[in-house]
Every structure is written in structure tokens, then in C-alpha cells.
Write a protein that holds these residues in place. Sequence first.
Motif, mmCIF file in Angstrom:
data_model
loop_
_atom_site.group_PDB
_atom_site.id
_atom_site.type_symbol
_atom_site.label_atom_id
_atom_site.label_comp_id
_atom_site.label_asym_id
_atom_site.label_seq_id
_atom_site.Cartn_x
_atom_site.Cartn_y
_atom_site.Cartn_z
ATOM 1 N N LEU A 178 15.352 -15.179 11.238
ATOM 2 C CA LEU A 178 14.760 -16.105 10.272
ATOM 3 C C LEU A 178 13.245 -16.144 10.416
ATOM 4 O O LEU A 178 12.512 -16.171 9.426
ATOM 5 C CB LEU A 178 15.365 -17.499 10.458
ATOM 6 N N VAL A 179 12.759 -16.130 11.644
ATOM 7 C CA VAL A 179 11.315 -16.071 11.894
ATOM 8 C C VAL A 179 10.724 -14.836 11.227
ATOM 9 O O VAL A 179 9.714 -14.906 10.531
ATOM 10 C CB VAL A 179 11.009 -16.061 13.414
ATOM 11 N N ASP A 180 11.375 -13.689 11.441
ATOM 12 C CA ASP A 180 10.890 -12.446 10.846
ATOM 13 C C ASP A 180 10.925 -12.511 9.321
ATOM 14 O O ASP A 180 10.007 -12.050 8.651
ATOM 15 C CB ASP A 180 11.715 -11.253 11.335
ATOM 16 N N GLU A 221 19.444 -15.141 18.089
ATOM 17 C CA GLU A 221 19.167 -13.902 17.348
ATOM 18 C C GLU A 221 18.950 -14.194 15.863
ATOM 19 O O GLU A 221 18.079 -13.617 15.225
ATOM 20 C CB GLU A 221 20.313 -12.901 17.523
ATOM 21 N N GLU A 222 19.810 -15.086 15.322
ATOM 22 C CA GLU A 222 19.659 -15.455 13.910
ATOM 23 C C GLU A 222 18.347 -16.191 13.684
ATOM 24 O O GLU A 222 17.688 -16.004 12.666
ATOM 25 C CB GLU A 222 20.838 -16.321 13.458
ATOM 26 N N ALA A 251 18.701 -12.899 6.228
ATOM 27 C CA ALA A 251 18.290 -12.878 7.625
ATOM 28 C C ALA A 251 19.324 -13.555 8.524
ATOM 29 O O ALA A 251 19.486 -13.207 9.683
ATOM 30 C CB ALA A 251 16.926 -13.549 7.797
ATOM 31 N N LEU A 252 20.031 -14.528 7.954
ATOM 32 C CA LEU A 252 21.072 -15.242 8.709
ATOM 33 C C LEU A 252 22.442 -14.607 8.519
ATOM 34 O O LEU A 252 23.451 -15.188 8.905
ATOM 35 C CB LEU A 252 21.111 -16.708 8.291
ATOM 36 N N GLY A 253 22.471 -13.445 7.879
ATOM 37 C CA GLY A 253 23.731 -12.731 7.714
ATOM 38 C C GLY A 253 24.547 -13.202 6.520
ATOM 39 O O GLY A 253 25.716 -12.880 6.405
#
Length: 180
Positions: free
Chosen positions: A119-121, A114-115, A172-174
Motif C-alpha cells: 500500500l505504501v508503494d 507485506e500488504e 496493492a492489497l490483493g
Amino acid sequence: MGGLQTDAELVGRALAGSDAAFSRLVERHQAPVRAFLRRTLGGGWAEADDVAQDAFLAAWRSLRSLKDPAGVRPWLCGIAWRKAQDRIRSSRRGAARDSVWLESIQLPAGVSPEEKLALVDAMADLPADVRACVALCLADGWSHGEAALALDLPLGTVKSHVARGRARLLKALGGPDHDA
């Protein structure tokens, strides 16, 4: 031909008409240029190789415009960057390319699927110039000054692009996003 020649010496020989000297420059710098292009374009090897080939051909044609023969690497990456911008403008498939690139890199242990998708997004949402700064400074370890020279951007712009890109990727990775 004793010893390893400097970039400046090879440029001098290439300007004097030596194809072999220019070939040595290409051999010396093709791996970092192609790696930069893979990260910038977010695509696979084939596209990066195509753009790199275009960049090296343009470099050969414009070798006389090189102001600092010792600064071949930033000059070549600058040409590659402009060729990459042309490719990006002509074909808006950035998100798909970023996805391929991010799937090919090794993320730190503990990064969930999910992370990775987040990251892709996040990479897909970065403007091309920010993505290029992130690729050079964070992925390739270039200094901000080297990236500014290669991308023909003001130093302050490169620094802010790297900071903004890092913040968006961390978010994006929180991670903390206070620098965004």
C-alpha cells in the motif's frame, strides 16, 4: 455576539477588518485543512502545519477573491492544495512521506505488514493530484463535487482520479483490479 456565526457572517466581518473573525474561521477549519494536508503530503504534523500556516496567510491576503462566503472550507482547501503542490514540486520526497502517513494510519484487521508495504508503494506511485483526490474523497469523506471545487479540477477528473486511486490501492492489497 449571540450564537454561533456562519462562515459567511465571519467572512463579512473579516472583510470589514476584523482579525478576530478571520481567527474564528481559521479555528473552525484548521483541523480539516491540516488533516487534508497530512494525507496529501504524506508527511507528519510539522510539514502539514507549515503548509497550513502558509495557506491561511495566503487566504487572509486574498479573502476578497472568495466568491462564495459560505464556501470557505473548499476555498481554504483549494489554497492549501496549491501550497501543497508547491511544496511537492520543490521537494520530491513523496514516497518517504507516504510511508510515514501509512505507518500512522490504522489499517483494517488482517492487513499484513507485506500488504501495508504494498500500500505504501501504491500510494507513492500515485501522482500528487490523484493522491489528493483519494485523500479528500476516500479518507475524509468529501463528495466528488467538493473535491473538484477545492482542487480546481473538473468533476469528471476527480471521479476518475478517485476510481483509479481506489483500484490501485485495492490491487496493492490483493483485491480486484478490474477498474484500473
